[in-house]
Enzyme design. Structure first.
Site, PDB file in Angstrom:
ATOM      1  N   GLN A 355       5.617  -6.140  -5.237  1.00  0.00           N
ATOM      2  CA  GLN A 355       4.857  -7.295  -4.755  1.00  0.00           C
ATOM      3  C   GLN A 355       5.660  -8.039  -3.684  1.00  0.00           C
ATOM      4  O   GLN A 355       6.758  -8.521  -3.947  1.00  0.00           O
ATOM      5  CB  GLN A 355       4.525  -8.247  -5.894  1.00  0.00           C
ATOM      6  CG  GLN A 355       3.567  -7.667  -6.925  1.00  0.00           C
ATOM      7  CD  GLN A 355       4.284  -7.044  -8.104  1.00  0.00           C
ATOM      8  OE1 GLN A 355       5.354  -6.467  -7.947  1.00  0.00           O
ATOM      9  NE2 GLN A 355       3.707  -7.163  -9.284  1.00  0.00           N
ATOM     10  N   GLN A 377       2.933  -3.526  -0.659  1.00  0.00           N
ATOM     11  CA  GLN A 377       2.120  -4.012  -1.773  1.00  0.00           C
ATOM     12  C   GLN A 377       1.856  -5.510  -1.621  1.00  0.00           C
ATOM     13  O   GLN A 377       2.761  -6.285  -1.303  1.00  0.00           O
ATOM     14  CB  GLN A 377       2.822  -3.736  -3.101  1.00  0.00           C
ATOM     15  CG  GLN A 377       2.013  -4.142  -4.326  1.00  0.00           C
ATOM     16  CD  GLN A 377       2.649  -3.686  -5.640  1.00  0.00           C
ATOM     17  OE1 GLN A 377       3.515  -2.828  -5.649  1.00  0.00           O
ATOM     18  NE2 GLN A 377       2.196  -4.254  -6.748  1.00  0.00           N
ATOM     19  N   ASP A 378       0.586  -5.908  -1.842  1.00  0.00           N
ATOM     20  CA  ASP A 378       0.193  -7.326  -1.830  1.00  0.00           C
ATOM     21  C   ASP A 378       0.427  -7.995  -0.472  1.00  0.00           C
ATOM     22  O   ASP A 378       0.945  -9.111  -0.391  1.00  0.00           O
ATOM     23  CB  ASP A 378       0.947  -8.108  -2.915  1.00  0.00           C
ATOM     24  CG  ASP A 378       0.518  -7.716  -4.326  1.00  0.00           C
ATOM     25  OD1 ASP A 378      -0.345  -6.844  -4.452  1.00  0.00           O
ATOM     26  OD2 ASP A 378       1.067  -8.281  -5.287  1.00  0.00           O
ATOM     27  N   ASP A 399      -3.006  -2.659  -3.557  1.00  0.00           N
ATOM     28  CA  ASP A 399      -3.660  -3.973  -3.661  1.00  0.00           C
ATOM     29  C   ASP A 399      -3.321  -4.839  -2.451  1.00  0.00           C
ATOM     30  O   ASP A 399      -3.106  -6.049  -2.581  1.00  0.00           O
ATOM     31  CB  ASP A 399      -3.220  -4.707  -4.938  1.00  0.00           C
ATOM     32  CG  ASP A 399      -3.420  -3.879  -6.200  1.00  0.00           C
ATOM     33  OD1 ASP A 399      -4.275  -2.985  -6.196  1.00  0.00           O
ATOM     34  OD2 ASP A 399      -2.695  -4.138  -7.187  1.00  0.00           O
ATOM     35  N   ARG A 467      -9.522  -1.689  -6.545  1.00  0.00           N
ATOM     36  CA  ARG A 467      -9.654  -1.728  -8.004  1.00  0.00           C
ATOM     37  C   ARG A 467      -9.905  -3.175  -8.427  1.00  0.00           C
ATOM     38  O   ARG A 467      -9.433  -4.117  -7.769  1.00  0.00           O
ATOM     39  CB  ARG A 467      -8.418  -1.160  -8.698  1.00  0.00           C
ATOM     40  CG  ARG A 467      -7.098  -1.815  -8.336  1.00  0.00           C
ATOM     41  CD  ARG A 467      -5.940  -1.205  -9.107  1.00  0.00           C
ATOM     42  NE  ARG A 467      -4.653  -1.797  -8.763  1.00  0.00           N
ATOM     43  CZ  ARG A 467      -3.555  -1.689  -9.493  1.00  0.00           C
ATOM     44  NH1 ARG A 467      -3.588  -1.016 -10.642  1.00  0.00           N
ATOM     45  NH2 ARG A 467      -2.412  -2.234  -9.103  1.00  0.00           N
TER      46      ARG A 467
END
Length: 564
Positions: A355, A377-378, A399, A467
């Site tokens: 993250q 990520q993120d 994500d 997701r």
């Protein structure tokens, strides 16, 4: 009295709660006594609480008010409901402070509790906006009231969730869950009331704007140059001008040719009680700093020399440094009405950083135009409230477009990158947790592609459109070109324990490209391949988050309806 009439009376009372109409109805005795109508305060409470999710909490909250004053107005009850949420938020603030002070053995725990204090402060600010709006609202502007109230109340739930998501210590998490329990319930009740009002107004033709009316109203509200009729000539000139034609309030330049060498110094110069736009020009350069546009800095307009020239970069992350997700952001836009143009925001932690947020957006009615947002990520955290992204490049792995607000991405390039060994990719992860929240993510008229490193292994590395992060996740991908980087299944579950595949609202409409084929998509209750144009229209800028009324004022071009 017929059931239909009784139902109408109940709904009228609920409307009164929001707009301050005092509904005192009796069944014809004329003596002022309660003879089966709605003349007493407790009757008002019962009617108000009837459609709420936590009816017992609603009655417990409001009955003391009605018992003290049998003629209490519905508007008073509405304000008391909001004040009750404020009280619960304040209790949560105190709890997070006390728990934070008791933690001595974990820096991550301390960061988590500091994060809780921060987001609870944001929640209190959102509630103050809501209370002020209710106090000033007349019936003619009820449509705007409904959208704004839902946005701000939804942000309270999102902040609550953000607090809990960041806590790993089981004891701390349980303590904060208990502290936030009533905040969650009372806020959810308020959302239910607003939804009931919107449904009722639709029946009596005082409508919450539909897609067609929004198109009409947007044209009516815009002048010939494309800006709202109420927008000042100075702001029109400012936002219509090219970057090098705007006269900024302050200039940032690493070479010393401006008033400041850092972006944070320029933001710190924001004048107290400033009115109108505060314009910051950031000259070309790589700015290695962690920038926060604070809550008090309203209507900041920041522009650079281009997304490959003006770059804000950092590498804070969870995976290596153990920093909680929210605080990894290189750039955090919090003050309402923030606009960024022709800049880049990076987080260079890489796949090993897990993250690692490049841009976090809490600012309501914010816009990003011609920007790059790069990470792994993120990458982009549309944390809360309403934000718009146009002609942007957004890259990442897992994500990498995620959040709990309402975000619309248009005419942009979304690049899926190569992550770590055995990692899969998910473009989106929406965190809507209550079905009444008007939040979610829409990607429209954009291109989803693989980057150069991922491209050779794109068939052996699974990449999905997204997701569902929370139970009622809402995501629409429409009118976009999706390359073969996206696996035929299209979507994947959050995890085996919490798949979130049944109650989520995952939609696709009118996409093209190999990855846009829906013949082999996962078979979920929550996934629908939309073929009805009228259904798809509800995810466009107007109906989705009332974009026709505020996006033009940001200076960014906007497509209010469907492209085709």
């Amino acid at each position: 009295m017929g059931k239909a009439v009784l139902a109408s009376i109940s709904l009228i009372l609920v409307v009164g709660v929001v707009i301050g109409v005092v509904a005192v109805v009796s069944r014809g005795s004329g003596n002022g006594k309660d003879s089966g109508g709605l003349a007493t305060g407790m009757k008002a409470v019962d009617t108000l609480c009837a459609p709420t999710e936590y009816k017992d909490v609603c009655i417990k909250t409001l009955s003391p008010v009605a018992e003290k004053n049998i003629n209490v107005s519905p508007k008073d009850l509405m304000q008391k409901t909001f004040e009750a949420v404020v009280n619960e938020v304040n209790k949560a603030l105190e709890k997070s402070a006390s728990l934070g002070n008791s933690v001595t053995n974990s820096s991550y725990d301390e960061l988590s509790m500091d994060g809780c204090k921060e987001v609870m402060d944001y929640a209190a600010y959102s509630l103050r906006k809501a209370i002020s709006k209710v106090a000033k609202t007349e019936i003619k502007s009820i449509g705007d009231l409904s959208d704004d109230l839902n946005t701000w109340l939804s942000s309270v739930l999102a902040y609550k969730s953000s607090c809990l998501d960041e806590i790993e210590n089981p004891e701390l998490k349980k303590a904060m869950e208990d502290a936030l329990s009533d905040t969650n319930k009372i806020t959810a009740n308020a959302l239910g009331i607003i939804e009931e009002v919107a449904n009722f107004l639709g029946k009596i033709n005082i409508t919450i704007p539909s897609f067609d009316s929004l198109k009409h109203n947007s044209r009516r509200l815009l002048s010939a140059d494309g800006y709202p009729t109420w927008f000042s000539a100075a702001n029109r000139k400012l936002l219509a001008a090219a970057g090098n034609q705007i006269k900024p309030n302050v200039v940032v330049a690493k070479d010393g040719s401006g008033q400041f060498k850092t972006i944070n110094e320029a933001i710190a110069a924001y004048p107290k009680n400033h009115q109108g736009r505060f314009v910051i020009y950031v000259k070309a350069g790589v700015y290695k700093e962690y920038v926060v546009v604070p809550q008090k800095a309203i209507n900041v307009y920041m522009y650079g020399d281009g997304p490959r020239k003006t770059i804000v970069t950092g590498d804070k992350n969870f995976g290596i440094q153990g920093i909680n997700t929210m605080n990894t952001a290189t750039f955090a836009a919090i003050g309402d009405g923030f606009i960024a143009k022709s800049m880049a925001f990076q987080n260079t932690a890489g796949a090993a950083g897990h993250q690692a947020v490049a841009l976090r957006v809490t600012s309501d009615m914010s816009a990003f135009y011609n920007c790059r947002i790069d990470g792994y990520q993120d990458t982009l955290y549309y944390h809360t409230q309403r934000s718009y992204y146009r002609n942007c490049v957004i890259s990442g792995t897992i994500d990498f477009i995620f959040g709990k607000g309402a975000a619309l991405i248009q005419n942009s390039k979304i690049i899926v990158r190569k992550g770590g060994a055995n990692q899969f990719n998910t473009v989106t992860a929406d965190g809507r947790e209550n079905k009444l929240m008007r939040t979610g993510l829409v990607i429209q008229s954009s291109n989803i592609v693989a980057d150069a490193q991922l491209n050779p292994v794109r068939f052996t590395t699974k990449s999905y459109l997204g997701r569902p992060w929370k139970e009622f996740a809402r995501t629409m991908v429409m009118e976009s070109t999706i390359t073969d980087v996206i696996s035929p299944e299209g979507w994947t579950i959050w995890n085996a324990t919490h798949p979130h595949s049944d109650l989520s609202e995952i939609r696709e409409y009118g996409n093209t490209g190999v990855g846009g084929s829906t013949s082999r998509r996962v078979k979920w209750k929550g996934l629908q391949i939309v073929t009805d144009r009228k259904v798809a229209e509800q995810y466009t800028a107007g109906p989705f988050f009332d974009g026709g009324k505020w996006i033009p004022a940001t200076g960014a071009p906007v497509q209010l309806g469907l492209r085709r």
